[in-house]
Design a protein around this motif. Sequence first.
Motif, PDB file in Angstrom:
ATOM      1  N   GLN A 117       0.940  -0.861   0.139  1.00 10.96           N
ATOM      2  CA  GLN A 117       0.500  -0.228  -0.254  1.00 10.96           C
ATOM      3  C   GLN A 117       1.088   1.230   0.049  1.00 10.96           C
ATOM      4  O   GLN A 117       0.468   2.717  -0.010  1.00 10.96           O
ATOM      5  N   TYR A 138       2.753   2.055  -2.795  1.00 11.25           N
ATOM      6  CA  TYR A 138       2.429   2.749  -3.467  1.00 11.25           C
ATOM      7  C   TYR A 138       1.215   3.302  -4.210  1.00 11.25           C
ATOM      8  O   TYR A 138       0.804   2.398  -4.521  1.00 11.25           O
ATOM      9  N   LYS A 139       1.608   4.717  -4.608  1.00 15.23           N
ATOM     10  CA  LYS A 139       0.380   5.338  -4.756  1.00 15.23           C
ATOM     11  C   LYS A 139      -0.583   4.646  -6.159  1.00 15.23           C
ATOM     12  O   LYS A 139      -1.376   5.202  -6.278  1.00 15.23           O
ATOM     13  N   GLU A 140       0.299   4.186  -7.242  1.00 16.39           N
ATOM     14  CA  GLU A 140      -0.565   3.637  -8.230  1.00 16.39           C
ATOM     15  C   GLU A 140      -1.564   2.250  -8.248  1.00 16.39           C
ATOM     16  O   GLU A 140      -1.959   1.657  -8.662  1.00 16.39           O
ATOM     17  N   GLN A 187      -4.402   0.999  -6.070  1.00 12.27           N
ATOM     18  CA  GLN A 187      -5.057   0.892  -4.825  1.00 12.27           C
ATOM     19  C   GLN A 187      -6.277  -0.147  -4.593  1.00 12.27           C
ATOM     20  O   GLN A 187      -6.221  -0.327  -3.488  1.00 12.27           O
ATOM     21  N   GLU A 229     -10.400   7.125  -0.381  1.00 11.43           N
ATOM     22  CA  GLU A 229     -10.225   8.737   0.253  1.00 11.43           C
ATOM     23  C   GLU A 229     -11.170   8.773   2.041  1.00 11.43           C
ATOM     24  O   GLU A 229     -10.535   9.473   2.310  1.00 11.43           O
ATOM     25  N   GLY A 262       0.971   5.435  -0.101  1.00 10.32           N
ATOM     26  CA  GLY A 262       0.621   5.666  -1.565  1.00 10.32           C
ATOM     27  C   GLY A 262       1.304   7.342  -1.206  1.00 10.32           C
ATOM     28  O   GLY A 262       1.705   8.150  -1.836  1.00 10.32           O
ATOM     29  N   ASN A 263       2.367   6.785  -0.327  1.00  8.11           N
ATOM     30  CA  ASN A 263       4.098   7.778  -0.610  1.00  8.11           C
ATOM     31  C   ASN A 263       4.952   7.157  -1.455  1.00  8.11           C
ATOM     32  O   ASN A 263       5.899   8.251  -1.312  1.00  8.11           O
ATOM     33  N   SER A 280       6.465   5.566  -5.912  1.00  9.69           N
ATOM     34  CA  SER A 280       5.481   5.247  -6.547  1.00  9.69           C
ATOM     35  C   SER A 280       6.295   3.857  -7.059  1.00  9.69           C
ATOM     36  O   SER A 280       7.578   3.201  -6.765  1.00  9.69           O
TER      37      SER A 280
END
Length: 300
Positions: A40, A42-44, A46, A54, A66-67, A69
Motif C-alpha cells: 500500500q 505504492y500510490k499507483e 490502490q 479516500e 501511497g507515499n 511510486s
Amino acid sequence: MSNNKTLVVVVGPTASGKTSLAIQLANDLNTEIISTDSRQFYKELQIGTAAPTEEELNAAKHHLIGNLSIHDYYNVSMYENDALNASSEIFKDHEHVVAVGGSGLYINALCDGIDEIPDPKPEVRKQLAEDLETKGLDYIQSLLKEKDPDFYKIVDINNPKRVLRALEVCLTTGESFTKYRVKNLTERPFNIIKIGLLWNRELLVDRIHQRVDIMIQQGLIEEAKAMHQYKHLNSLNTVGYKELFDYFEDKCTLEFAIEKIKTNTRRYAKRQMTWFRKDQNIVWFAPDQYEEMLKFVRQY
RNA sequence: GGUACCAUAGCUCAGUUGGUAGAGCAAAGGACUGAAAAUCCUUGUGUCCUUGGUUCGAUUCCGAGUGGUACCA
C-alpha cells in the motif's frame, strides 16, 4: 522501561478488516495511523492492494500510504527508518500510535529493529542475478559455501532469494553475511502491544472471494492494465496484478485469472497466519470484539 | 429406445498383465533480517460407483444395475 507512549499494532490476514478497525481505534484513541503494508506504499496500486479509500483516509490521518511510486527502490531498512520517524512525529502530541498492515517482516522491523547491513552495490546484485540465470542455483550455492560457510549451513539453500541476499552482502563488503546478521533486538522508546484479528478460516475465505469480486467491479482490470508495461518491477510482483498480466498476454481467460487471484490471496492469508502465529506477543480477538479490544488497548 | 465409451484423492486424470493405488492442481503444516502480497521446504487411505459371478484373492476379468458423455433413431 516504563513509558506512557504506546504503539498499538493491528495484525491479521488479508481481508480480515484491519483497515476499518485501525480507523476506529485511531479515532477512539484520538491519534493517527502508520501502515505496515508493503504494497500500500505504492500510490499507483490502490484497488488491487485494498488500500484505504479516500473516505477512509479522511476518517483518520494515515502515514506511509501511497507515499511511494512503483518505480522507487524500497526495502525494510528504509521502512524502519520512515516508520520510526512517522511514529515519533505522532507521539509528540499523542499517547498512542496505531500501526496496521499485514507484512510480518515490516512489522518486526518497526517493533524490534533490524541489523545494520551495508547496502549492496547495484552492480554486484546485477551480476549475481545474471550468474543465477546463466550458471544456475548450484553455482551461487557453491559460491555462498565459499564466502560464508556458516550461513550456508543454515540457509534455506533452495531459496534463490536467500542465497542471493547473503552473497550480495558478502561480495559488497568482502565480509561474511553472518558477521552482519547478529539479530540484535532494539528497545524502542515506547510500549508495543499487538492485537490480532482471528477469523474462522471458512468465513475469511468467503470474505477474500467477495473482496476480489468487488475489486474487479471497482476497476482492478483497468488499474492492472495501466501497470502492465511495468510488470518487471518488483512492486508489481503482487497478487491481483500478476495474474491479470497473464490474461492481458492471452495466457489465460479472465475467469481463470480471477480464480487465480482468489487462490493466491488465500495462500497469502495462510502465510501471514503462519508468521503471526509464531509471535507470542499478539493478543487475538474475534472480529466482533471491538469493545474488548479497545478496553485492552486502553490499559496502556 | 439402441450402440459405444467412461465411472479411481476436493478437481483433472494415470495405473494395477488379478496381490487394496499415484501424479498435477487445490488444500494443510512450516521457514523466512533490505525484492516479503516476494521466495522456499514438507505432507497423498481414497467405500478405486453399486451389486452378483469367476478366483486363494477383484479396484482390475465377466454379467447386471445406476449415473454421465457421444453417436444413431
